[in-house]
Design an enzyme around this catalytic site. Sequence first.
Site, mmCIF file in Angstrom:
data_model
loop_
_atom_site.group_PDB
_atom_site.id
_atom_site.type_symbol
_atom_site.label_atom_id
_atom_site.label_comp_id
_atom_site.label_asym_id
_atom_site.label_seq_id
_atom_site.Cartn_x
_atom_site.Cartn_y
_atom_site.Cartn_z
ATOM 1 N N ASP A 417 4.118 -3.551 -5.676
ATOM 2 C CA ASP A 417 4.255 -2.035 -4.422
ATOM 3 C C ASP A 417 2.414 -2.154 -4.969
ATOM 4 O OD1 ASP A 417 4.420 -0.072 -3.525
ATOM 5 O OD2 ASP A 417 5.716 0.523 -4.641
ATOM 6 N N GLU A 420 -2.629 -1.821 -2.852
ATOM 7 C CA GLU A 420 -4.514 -1.432 -2.842
ATOM 8 C C GLU A 420 -5.848 -1.498 -3.357
ATOM 9 O OE1 GLU A 420 -2.187 0.831 -2.258
ATOM 10 O OE2 GLU A 420 -1.534 0.061 -0.615
ATOM 11 N N ASP A 490 4.433 4.447 2.924
ATOM 12 C CA ASP A 490 5.123 5.469 2.340
ATOM 13 C C ASP A 490 5.133 6.586 3.139
ATOM 14 O OD1 ASP A 490 5.751 4.467 0.082
ATOM 15 O OD2 ASP A 490 4.252 4.858 -1.234
#
Length: 824
Positions: A417, A420, A490
């Site tokens: 997760d 980025e 998300d």
Amino acid sequence: MRKEILFLTALASCLSSFGQTFEKTAQGGKFQTAQPTLNGEVIFYSPSIVRIVKYPSAEMPEKKSYPIIKTPEKVEISYKQNGNTVSMTSGKMTVTLDVATGKVTYADPQGETLLKEKVEGTNFIPRKDVNRDAYTVSQAFSLEPEEAIYGLGQRQSGAMNHRNQQIHLSNGNTNICIPYFTSEKGYGVYWDNPGISDFSDTPYETSFSSQVGLCSDYYFLYKDGTQDGVIACIRDLTGKATMFPLWTMGYWQCRERYKSPDELCGVLDKYRKLQIPLDGIVQDWQYWGCDSNWNAMKFMNPRYINKMDDKEALRYLPNGEDKNARYPKPRFKSPEEMVEYVHQHNAHLMISVWASFGPWTDQFKELDKMDALLKFETWPPKSGAHPYDPFNKDARDLYWRYLSHLHKMNIDAWWTDSTEPDHLNPKESDFDLMTADGSFRSVHNAFPLTHNQGIYEHQRAVSDEKRVFQMTRSGYLGQQHYGALSWSGDVVSSWDVLRQQIPAGLNYTLCGIPFWNTDIGGFFGWEYNNDCTNVAYQELHVRWFQWGCFMPLMRNHCSSPMMNEIDLFGKEGDWAYDAQKRMIELRYRLLPYIYSLDGAVVQEDGTMMRPLVMDFAHDRKAILLDDEYMFGKNILVCPVTEPLYTKKVEKNKGVTTVPDVAKASAPVEVYLPKGTKWIDFWTNETVEGGQHIKRECPVDILPLYIKAGSILPLGPKVQYTTEKKWDNLDICIYPGANGEFVLYEDEFDNYNYEKGMFSTIKFSWDDASRTLTISDRKGEFPKMLKRRSFRITLMQPGKQSAETVMVSADKKVNYSGKKLTIKL
């Protein structure tokens, strides 16, 4: 040979006037323009791949490319001079260089122009990159006015075609930035700069610009004018895709978050009791405990290790949880028992691991000493957590050293997760922080690739018995080579967002990365009060769920306090429950087809989610659609993206707009691409292509059309992927054209397929003679089914659909690996 030397000597002499020069090299040529002075190289990596590098310095700068793993192969190049221009032809394309200006033009073997650089389209503006001299660098191209282009990663614009867009290329949650575009003409352009960049398309030019660079560096890809061809070039350049295990193609249940082993295993128990197929379940964050202990990669949350009475352990209780709350005596005494239980019940476990660490973790302390933390604010807010530096080899080694603890527990997959990575309250100075490879600004978008590559390579070094499977929130070109797929981040639960995800995923796959998915139902459910019993949310969830059946990964997920397990939507007989169960069972029915697509991805550079430009490039209506696609080359999918039977009212409450949702039926518009006939999956009725139609769409189905000539191998009814052998498959033939399909099989896990341990069986349909040919089996592997039955059915109106096992097949044949011909 002598003539060629004389020609090249004359060419160099001719082009040396006025300060401009051209020099032939083994892979293309070097050049220098006159005014302004610009140096560059044309480098053929293959007949279909050429690299163009331009730089204002005297020598080509040293430069690291993160996705490119190919080295130039020997290419036969023919040269032709015409005044100031040199044409280099490889057999797949012609690259024409104007040595006076440095402008490059590309043409196909027939001489048709594919792409042109803009005159004086390469620009350098000097700047400082922290402690070194660098440039802001850009390259501009001229496209045809109506030319459609795709790619650029995963955008949330809702558009398939990227013309007339301005896009800031800096990875963030829900937006994956890949500086690559591909044209309807069947070429691709990869701008090889991983730093923060911009893409711009206007009526005057199409360009890439990067904040930091030492040169203009891009690759032009063209094989045969098809998107399959250009994707094959991407995989050749950046690495072949890896096989995912069969179990990953089943159904996944996920939620933020299961708060104890008992809760997670209890969900698995429910699915097994209700006889709803399931193969994957996910342990999301905070099994490590509080925010300060973020991503410790250990089960330190006292609820997971049964230490709620231990004062020392309670310091790790997640932020905001009541330390005085007590629950019934747990079934599971340790995380190891949880993992073992999941496996004993024929499921697999994915666990959340992040690219950042909290200040209490051992990793944080070691990385800090190594100067391998990027010290800007990341998730969770105000926790003191920081991302690590994946460009640092020692930091990647450390990451695996700690992760190996979970690997040794036999956890099956990684949810990598925030790759980025999350960047909260960003400051311009944050991008000047130094990584092992330079400023964060200069390498920013390669972070997810390098991070996932590190995990993949370390796990492969340990064992090949289990395929690496990583689901990562961000991505970059070449991701397919490292056992990773992305999801769309998300996203919010809404109809508009649902529709946006379709072109987002399709453009991502056109970047050569074949595996992708979304959070089914959306992540944030606040527009429906986080209530899965809200009837308006239920319709949205069901439609998203139906679409999920036709993604490479079918994964249900949501954010707390929403809950999304199927039994929370009702019971058998309730439409929201029945519709979801129906799609899960259809997913498992399709497994032989889906796993064969997985095999084709690896063996043939295939693509599972296929934008219509891949198969219908000459149908202008089709290639501009942003809400339909092919799942494989056989199934046309049209997700339903607007409510038909419910609506939201005051305070986000939901109401029905029909007397009985289960019995309602409203039309949905579908475009059927021209050039073929289409068979309705649910009715077996044939419809001519090249037209818009209205398809009645009850709440429990979505429009699905099978391309005429398709052959679908379909499996038995099961509760998990390997419950039954594929020794008695249905082979469903959709008439109206000739066709073929290749059934791929291997050991369903491990990397023995890389050693040739797999088999293929080709099915060919001759429509005029109504003849099916099953070819000799090719290849073999241990425990391969050497004898099996195929139940063959010609799908026609009046017969049952292929959704469930055929009650009465037209013919049944026994197959032992030798060619069979069956007349129907």
